[in-house]
Enzyme design. Structure first.
Site, PDB file in Angstrom:
ATOM      1  N   GLU A  39      16.434 -39.046  -5.998  1.00  0.00           N
ATOM      2  CA  GLU A  39      17.589 -38.157  -6.063  1.00  0.00           C
ATOM      3  C   GLU A  39      16.999 -36.800  -6.668  1.00  0.00           C
ATOM      4  OE1 GLU A  39      20.348 -39.726  -9.076  1.00  0.00           O
ATOM      5  OE2 GLU A  39      21.166 -41.364  -7.557  1.00  0.00           O
ATOM      6  N   HIS A 130      19.108 -22.267  17.158  1.00  0.00           N
ATOM      7  CA  HIS A 130      18.750 -22.964  18.078  1.00  0.00           C
ATOM      8  C   HIS A 130      19.768 -22.498  19.375  1.00  0.00           C
ATOM      9  CE1 HIS A 130      17.642 -25.964  21.178  1.00  0.00           C
ATOM     10  NE2 HIS A 130      18.908 -26.636  21.028  1.00  0.00           N
ATOM     11  N   LYS A 192      14.648 -27.722  33.405  1.00  0.00           N
ATOM     12  CA  LYS A 192      14.433 -29.021  33.266  1.00  0.00           C
ATOM     13  C   LYS A 192      15.539 -30.364  33.535  1.00  0.00           C
ATOM     14  CE  LYS A 192      14.102 -29.072  28.397  1.00  0.00           C
ATOM     15  NZ  LYS A 192      13.286 -28.858  27.376  1.00  0.00           N
ATOM     16  N   THR A 226       7.930 -30.391  24.797  1.00  0.00           N
ATOM     17  CA  THR A 226       8.388 -29.345  25.777  1.00  0.00           C
ATOM     18  C   THR A 226       7.432 -28.490  26.456  1.00  0.00           C
ATOM     19  OG1 THR A 226      10.607 -29.490  24.354  1.00  0.00           O
ATOM     20  CG2 THR A 226      10.279 -27.675  26.001  1.00  0.00           C
TER      21      THR A 226
HETATM   22  C1  R5P Z   1      14.931 -27.819  22.586  1.00  0.00           C
HETATM   23  O1  R5P Z   1      15.828 -27.557  23.189  1.00  0.00           O
HETATM   24  C2  R5P Z   1      14.363 -26.678  21.711  1.00  0.00           C
HETATM   25  O2  R5P Z   1      14.461 -25.471  21.975  1.00  0.00           O
HETATM   26  C3  R5P Z   1      12.852 -27.042  21.618  1.00  0.00           C
HETATM   27  O3  R5P Z   1      12.231 -26.852  22.914  1.00  0.00           O
HETATM   28  C4  R5P Z   1      12.323 -28.471  21.357  1.00  0.00           C
HETATM   29  O4  R5P Z   1      13.223 -28.893  20.283  1.00  0.00           O
HETATM   30  C5  R5P Z   1      10.941 -28.574  20.603  1.00  0.00           C
HETATM   31  O5  R5P Z   1      10.611 -29.912  20.603  1.00  0.00           O
HETATM   32  P1  R5P Z   1       9.410 -30.449  21.017  1.00  0.00           P
HETATM   33  O6  R5P Z   1       8.213 -29.546  20.649  1.00  0.00           O
HETATM   34  O7  R5P Z   1       9.402 -31.761  20.317  1.00  0.00           O
HETATM   35  O8  R5P Z   1       9.292 -30.671  22.321  1.00  0.00           O
END
Ligand code: R5P
Length: 309
Positions: A39, A130, A192, A226
């Site tokens: 906590e 985001h 993608k 990504t």
């Molecule tokens: C996804 O839509 C975000 O904009 C990033 O591309 C993603 O979350 C990055 O995560 P990771 O580095 O694990 O691929």
């Protein structure tokens, strides 16, 4: 005059110190404790009665602990009769949980926004969300700043003249356009396809990358998956070199090694989240402390943030 007070949560003490130093204020005194059962306890060690309170706390990993600490901080301020409570979240955790993808999922970004409101937060300030729709989840004033000008100022002198700005997917095209415009470089976009919940595959490339340096941009880097996939697709299309820029460099697990192994020469991120280990010497951290301090200076005087965009 009631004045204002800035409290630093425990998520990113270095950034909090840089911001309060730039503002020439001493952070508010508070004791944050984690009890043996997990906590969180926050005790304010000075009066906030009638004051504008700024809680500086990126909700980065450990996300759940940092979100909870922010909520507990806000509750402590509300019960101690603070005036307005402003949450300054340089990184907004759970922002990627912003829709249901047609499945039986939670929209956790919305739930976190409602929890913040319930805890007494009146206003949210964040950076490079985001997706824009997250703003609408919070039923009150919400300001989204951007680190793109700060990152572009650092990138500009380091990019070769032939560099092209690449969006890793269609969702980042707007952000990539912002970089391309500021850096006066052409734009390319990867598309993608999501194969499973966690696996995607690049299917299309729009734009010229052959023989060029690619500046791949993103809002955040978590595991680096990504970007590694983007580098692979761009290399197949004949790209010559790779630089990466993202506002939020979570860089979890061995993300830096993965990116360096994939051929990324330089990785620009900001300090919205605490820095990670960089054994490969490729990470350059650009501070958003001056930007946040500038924003807070405007806010404490109820002045517009327009000049920051
Ligand atoms: C996804 O839509 C975000 O904009 C990033 O591309 C993603 O979350 C990055 O995560 P990771 O580095 O694990 O691929």
């Amino acid at each position: 005059m009631a004045g204002y007070i800035v409290f630093a949560g425990s998520a990113n003490p270095a950034l909090a110190a840089a911001v309060t130093q730039a503002l020439e204020v001493v952070p508010g005194a508070a004791e944050v404790e984690r009890f043996p059962d997990g906590e969180t306890s926050v005790t304010l060690m000075e009066s906030v009665r009638g004051k504008d309170v700024y809680l500086l706390q990126p909700t980065c990993p450990p996300v759940n602990d940092n979100v909870m600490e922010l909520l507990v901080f806000a509750d402590a301020c509300r019960r101690a009769a603070a005036g307005r409570i402003h949450a300054v979240l340089p990184y907004y955790g759970y922002a990627r949980s912003d829709k249901r993808h047609g499945r039986r999922e939670a929209i956790t970004a919305s739930m976190v926004a409602l929890l913040m409101r319930t805890a007494g937060i009146d206003h949210v300030v964040t950076l490079d969300l985001h997706t824009d729709q997250v703003e609408g989840f919070f039923p009150g004033p919400f300001d989204t700043l951007t680190a793109v000008p700060t990152l572009c100022a650092a990138l500009g002198p380091e990019l070769p003249p032939d560099a092209v700005v690449v969006s890793p997917d269609a969702g980042r095209a707007k952000l990539a356009t912002e970089y391309a415009t500021r850096l006066d470089r052409p734009l390319a976009v990867l598309h993608k396809r999501r194969e499973t919940g966690t696996r995607t595959q690049v299917t299309h490339l729009v734009g010229e990358v052959e023989g060029r340096t690619c500046l791949i941009i993103d809002d955040m880097i978590s595991t680096g998956g990504t970007l590694v996939e983007s580098v692979g697709a761009l290399r197949e299309a004949g790209a010559a070199a790779f630089v990466v820029s993202a506002t939020h460099g979570l860089l979890l697990r061995n993300a830096v090694d993965r990116l360096a192994d994939a051929g990324v020469e330089r990785l620009f991120v900001t300090d919205t989240v605490p820095p990670c280990e960089d054994r490969r010497g490729i990470v350059r951290v650009v501070s958003v402390a001056p930007l946040l301090a500038h924003a807070l200076r405007q806010l404490v005087q109820d002045r517009s943030l327009q000049e920051l965009f």
